[in-house]
Scaffold this motif. Structure first.
Motif, PDB file in Angstrom:
ATOM      1  N   TRP A  88       0.891  -1.090   0.072  1.00 30.91           N
ATOM      2  CA  TRP A  88       0.017   0.077   0.057  1.00 30.91           C
ATOM      3  C   TRP A  88       0.852   1.289   0.109  1.00 30.91           C
ATOM      4  O   TRP A  88       1.843   1.135   0.660  1.00 30.91           O
ATOM      5  N   LEU A  89       0.525   2.278  -0.802  1.00 32.12           N
ATOM      6  CA  LEU A  89       1.388   3.521  -0.831  1.00 32.12           C
ATOM      7  C   LEU A  89       0.269   4.676  -0.429  1.00 32.12           C
ATOM      8  O   LEU A  89      -0.688   4.648  -1.316  1.00 32.12           O
ATOM      9  N   VAL A  90       0.600   5.327   0.517  1.00 33.12           N
ATOM     10  CA  VAL A  90      -0.360   6.223   1.179  1.00 33.12           C
ATOM     11  C   VAL A  90       0.240   7.685   1.341  1.00 33.12           C
ATOM     12  O   VAL A  90       1.322   7.766   1.883  1.00 33.12           O
ATOM     13  N   ASP A  91      -0.566   8.547   0.973  1.00 37.86           N
ATOM     14  CA  ASP A  91      -0.399   9.952   1.505  1.00 37.86           C
ATOM     15  C   ASP A  91      -1.743  10.280   2.223  1.00 37.86           C
ATOM     16  O   ASP A  91      -2.965  10.692   1.786  1.00 37.86           O
ATOM     17  N   PRO A  92      -1.751  10.201   3.605  1.00 38.57           N
ATOM     18  CA  PRO A  92      -2.940  10.723   4.666  1.00 38.57           C
ATOM     19  C   PRO A  92      -3.530  12.001   4.099  1.00 38.57           C
ATOM     20  O   PRO A  92      -4.824  12.056   4.441  1.00 38.57           O
ATOM     21  N   LEU A  93      -2.495  12.989   4.022  1.00 32.80           N
ATOM     22  CA  LEU A  93      -3.160  14.399   3.393  1.00 32.80           C
ATOM     23  C   LEU A  93      -2.354  14.726   2.437  1.00 32.80           C
ATOM     24  O   LEU A  93      -1.201  15.310   3.027  1.00 32.80           O
ATOM     25  N   ILE A 102      -4.879   6.991  -1.148  1.00 31.06           N
ATOM     26  CA  ILE A 102      -4.546   5.214  -1.036  1.00 31.06           C
ATOM     27  C   ILE A 102      -4.485   4.656  -2.255  1.00 31.06           C
ATOM     28  O   ILE A 102      -5.143   4.448  -3.217  1.00 31.06           O
ATOM     29  N   ALA A 103      -3.340   3.926  -2.592  1.00 25.93           N
ATOM     30  CA  ALA A 103      -3.109   2.919  -3.718  1.00 25.93           C
ATOM     31  C   ALA A 103      -2.566   1.778  -3.318  1.00 25.93           C
ATOM     32  O   ALA A 103      -1.731   1.592  -2.515  1.00 25.93           O
ATOM     33  N   LEU A 104      -2.976   0.704  -4.214  1.00 30.91           N
ATOM     34  CA  LEU A 104      -2.204  -0.606  -4.037  1.00 30.91           C
ATOM     35  C   LEU A 104      -1.160  -0.908  -5.252  1.00 30.91           C
ATOM     36  O   LEU A 104      -1.472  -0.541  -6.470  1.00 30.91           O
ATOM     37  N   ILE A 105      -0.098  -0.958  -5.025  1.00 34.01           N
ATOM     38  CA  ILE A 105       1.035  -1.212  -5.820  1.00 34.01           C
ATOM     39  C   ILE A 105       1.403  -2.758  -6.184  1.00 34.01           C
ATOM     40  O   ILE A 105       1.459  -3.621  -4.855  1.00 34.01           O
ATOM     41  N   GLU A 106       1.207  -3.485  -7.119  1.00 37.87           N
ATOM     42  CA  GLU A 106       1.551  -4.784  -7.509  1.00 37.87           C
ATOM     43  C   GLU A 106       2.593  -4.520  -8.699  1.00 37.87           C
ATOM     44  O   GLU A 106       2.127  -4.206  -9.784  1.00 37.87           O
ATOM     45  N   ASN A 107       3.666  -5.437  -8.535  1.00 37.65           N
ATOM     46  CA  ASN A 107       4.951  -5.441  -9.309  1.00 37.65           C
ATOM     47  C   ASN A 107       5.063  -4.046 -10.110  1.00 37.65           C
ATOM     48  O   ASN A 107       5.121  -3.983 -11.308  1.00 37.65           O
ATOM     49  N   SER A 108       5.373  -3.159  -9.250  1.00 38.48           N
ATOM     50  CA  SER A 108       5.525  -1.665  -9.640  1.00 38.48           C
ATOM     51  C   SER A 108       4.385  -0.819 -10.312  1.00 38.48           C
ATOM     52  O   SER A 108       4.828   0.369 -10.830  1.00 38.48           O
ATOM     53  N   LYS A 109       3.236  -1.299 -10.410  1.00 39.77           N
ATOM     54  CA  LYS A 109       2.196  -0.536 -11.182  1.00 39.77           C
ATOM     55  C   LYS A 109       0.860  -0.323  -9.986  1.00 39.77           C
ATOM     56  O   LYS A 109       0.682  -1.027  -9.335  1.00 39.77           O
ATOM     57  N   ASP A 122       6.779   9.948 -17.995  1.00 42.51           N
ATOM     58  CA  ASP A 122       7.971  10.619 -17.731  1.00 42.51           C
ATOM     59  C   ASP A 122       8.194  11.510 -19.024  1.00 42.51           C
ATOM     60  O   ASP A 122       7.689  11.308 -20.033  1.00 42.51           O
ATOM     61  N   TRP A 123       9.190  12.375 -19.001  1.00 43.98           N
ATOM     62  CA  TRP A 123       9.512  13.260 -20.223  1.00 43.98           C
ATOM     63  C   TRP A 123      10.424  12.734 -21.239  1.00 43.98           C
ATOM     64  O   TRP A 123      10.449  13.081 -22.251  1.00 43.98           O
ATOM     65  N   HIS A 124      10.578  10.976 -21.098  1.00 47.87           N
ATOM     66  CA  HIS A 124      11.276  10.221 -21.833  1.00 47.87           C
ATOM     67  C   HIS A 124      10.134   9.345 -22.551  1.00 47.87           C
ATOM     68  O   HIS A 124      10.508   8.328 -23.028  1.00 47.87           O
ATOM     69  N   LYS A 125       8.804   9.412 -22.239  1.00 47.04           N
ATOM     70  CA  LYS A 125       7.788   8.862 -22.770  1.00 47.04           C
ATOM     71  C   LYS A 125       7.749   7.327 -22.102  1.00 47.04           C
ATOM     72  O   LYS A 125       7.331   6.427 -22.588  1.00 47.04           O
ATOM     73  N   LYS A 126       8.333   7.224 -21.017  1.00 45.14           N
ATOM     74  CA  LYS A 126       8.533   6.073 -20.259  1.00 45.14           C
ATOM     75  C   LYS A 126       7.393   6.102 -19.011  1.00 45.14           C
ATOM     76  O   LYS A 126       7.330   7.070 -18.255  1.00 45.14           O
ATOM     77  N   SER A 127       6.531   5.150 -18.748  1.00 46.94           N
ATOM     78  CA  SER A 127       5.471   5.101 -17.978  1.00 46.94           C
ATOM     79  C   SER A 127       5.979   5.170 -16.142  1.00 46.94           C
ATOM     80  O   SER A 127       7.184   4.487 -16.126  1.00 46.94           O
ATOM     81  N   ILE A 128       5.383   5.948 -15.436  1.00 50.08           N
ATOM     82  CA  ILE A 128       6.063   5.891 -14.271  1.00 50.08           C
ATOM     83  C   ILE A 128       5.743   5.009 -13.334  1.00 50.08           C
ATOM     84  O   ILE A 128       4.653   4.314 -13.560  1.00 50.08           O
ATOM     85  N   ASP A 129       6.829   4.385 -12.799  1.00 51.60           N
ATOM     86  CA  ASP A 129       6.681   2.978 -11.987  1.00 51.60           C
ATOM     87  C   ASP A 129       7.111   3.309 -10.629  1.00 51.60           C
ATOM     88  O   ASP A 129       7.701   4.285 -10.326  1.00 51.60           O
ATOM     89  N   TYR A 130       6.658   2.368  -9.797  1.00 48.86           N
ATOM     90  CA  TYR A 130       6.843   2.392  -8.251  1.00 48.86           C
ATOM     91  C   TYR A 130       7.649   1.167  -7.645  1.00 48.86           C
ATOM     92  O   TYR A 130       7.287   0.893  -6.566  1.00 48.86           O
TER      93      TYR A 130
END
Length: 249
Positions: free
Chosen positions: A80-85, A102-109, A224-232
């Motif tokens: 889980w990746l969370v920013d409470p506020l 609140i986000a759920l990350i699986e395999n960087s997505k 991103d500015w190189h046209k690559k998807s943002i990953d986590y």
């Protein structure tokens, strides 16, 4: 599980609003990176972490207000990746443009995401490749990006004055702009009100993951500015590269 995460975000939002509507001044401190933190940030953090631990005890949690060390999270594949506020500066300005993320990350997505704006009592959510807007009456409206000519560009209210953004907008040609705080910028693209959200100033992974999930589920791309998807993928730094949220072409 998306309905349970929505209810958890609303519970966190209730804790935030108790501070927001208090007659006491909005006291805040500064973290090491000089960003502000308030009692509302910490209260929402406690609500979310407690709720997620009960709901999914085997899934670790990365929250802005208590990020685990690199030695603990370097091998995480699901978390889980969370920013409470999100949008503490907007919270302090009392303009209502702050959210619970609140986000759920699986395999960087980001495979699931909830963005709740407690001052507006509005939820944006994504799961199973679908995105919705859920109002206070619990009416679910499925979201999809929409083209517009000229496009509406949404920019950060707190970070919108920089040379790179100015140059980008100059090169873009005819367009309109709107400013708003927090991860609501992702949501405006997802629901078709805006078409582009360019970002050149720093963001952290917890700022973007939930909005990212909602935007891509509605048919946008977050590159991103190189046209690559943002990953986590877990990494030492929490910083994202610059990016653009836009319609798929």
């Amino acid at each position: 599980m998306i309905k349970q995460i929505i209810e958890l975000s609303r519970a966190a939002g209730k804790a935030i609003m108790q501070v927001y509507t208090s007659e006491q001044p909005l006291v805040f401190n500064k973290k090491q990176d000089t960003s502000p933190v308030t009692a509302a940030d910490l209260a929402a953090h406690q609500v979310i972490v407690s709720g997620l631990q009960k709901l999914t005890p085997d899934i670790p949690i990365l929250s802005e207000e208590n990020p685990p060390g690199w030695d603990l999270r370097q091998h995480w594949r699901c978390f889980w990746l969370v920013d409470p506020l999100d949008g503490t500066k907007e919270f302090l300005r009392h303009n209502g443009e702050f959210t619970v993320n609140i986000a759920l990350i699986e395999n960087s997505k980001p495979v699931m995401g909830v963005v709740y704006a407690p001052a507006m009592d509005m939820v944006y959510a994504a799961a199973n490749c679908k995105a919705w807007k859920v109002d206070a009456s619990n009416h679910w409206l499925e979201l999809s990006v929409k083209e517009s000519n000229p496009p509406l560009v949404v920019v950060s209210r707190s970070h919108g004055n920089n040379q790179k953004l100015h140059d980008y907008l100059t090169q873009l040609g005819e367009h309109k702009t709107i400013t708003i705080g927090s991860s609501l910028k992702f949501c405006l693209v997802a629901e078709g009100r805006a078409q582009i959200y360019p970002r050149f100033t720093p963001t952290n992974v917890w700022d973007t993951a939930a909005g990212h999930a909602i935007a891509i589920a509605a048919g946008a791309q977050v590159n991103d500015w190189h046209k690559k998807s943002i990953d986590y993928t877990p990494r030492v730094s929490f910083l994202n590269p610059g990016f653009q949220v836009s319609l798929l072409f």
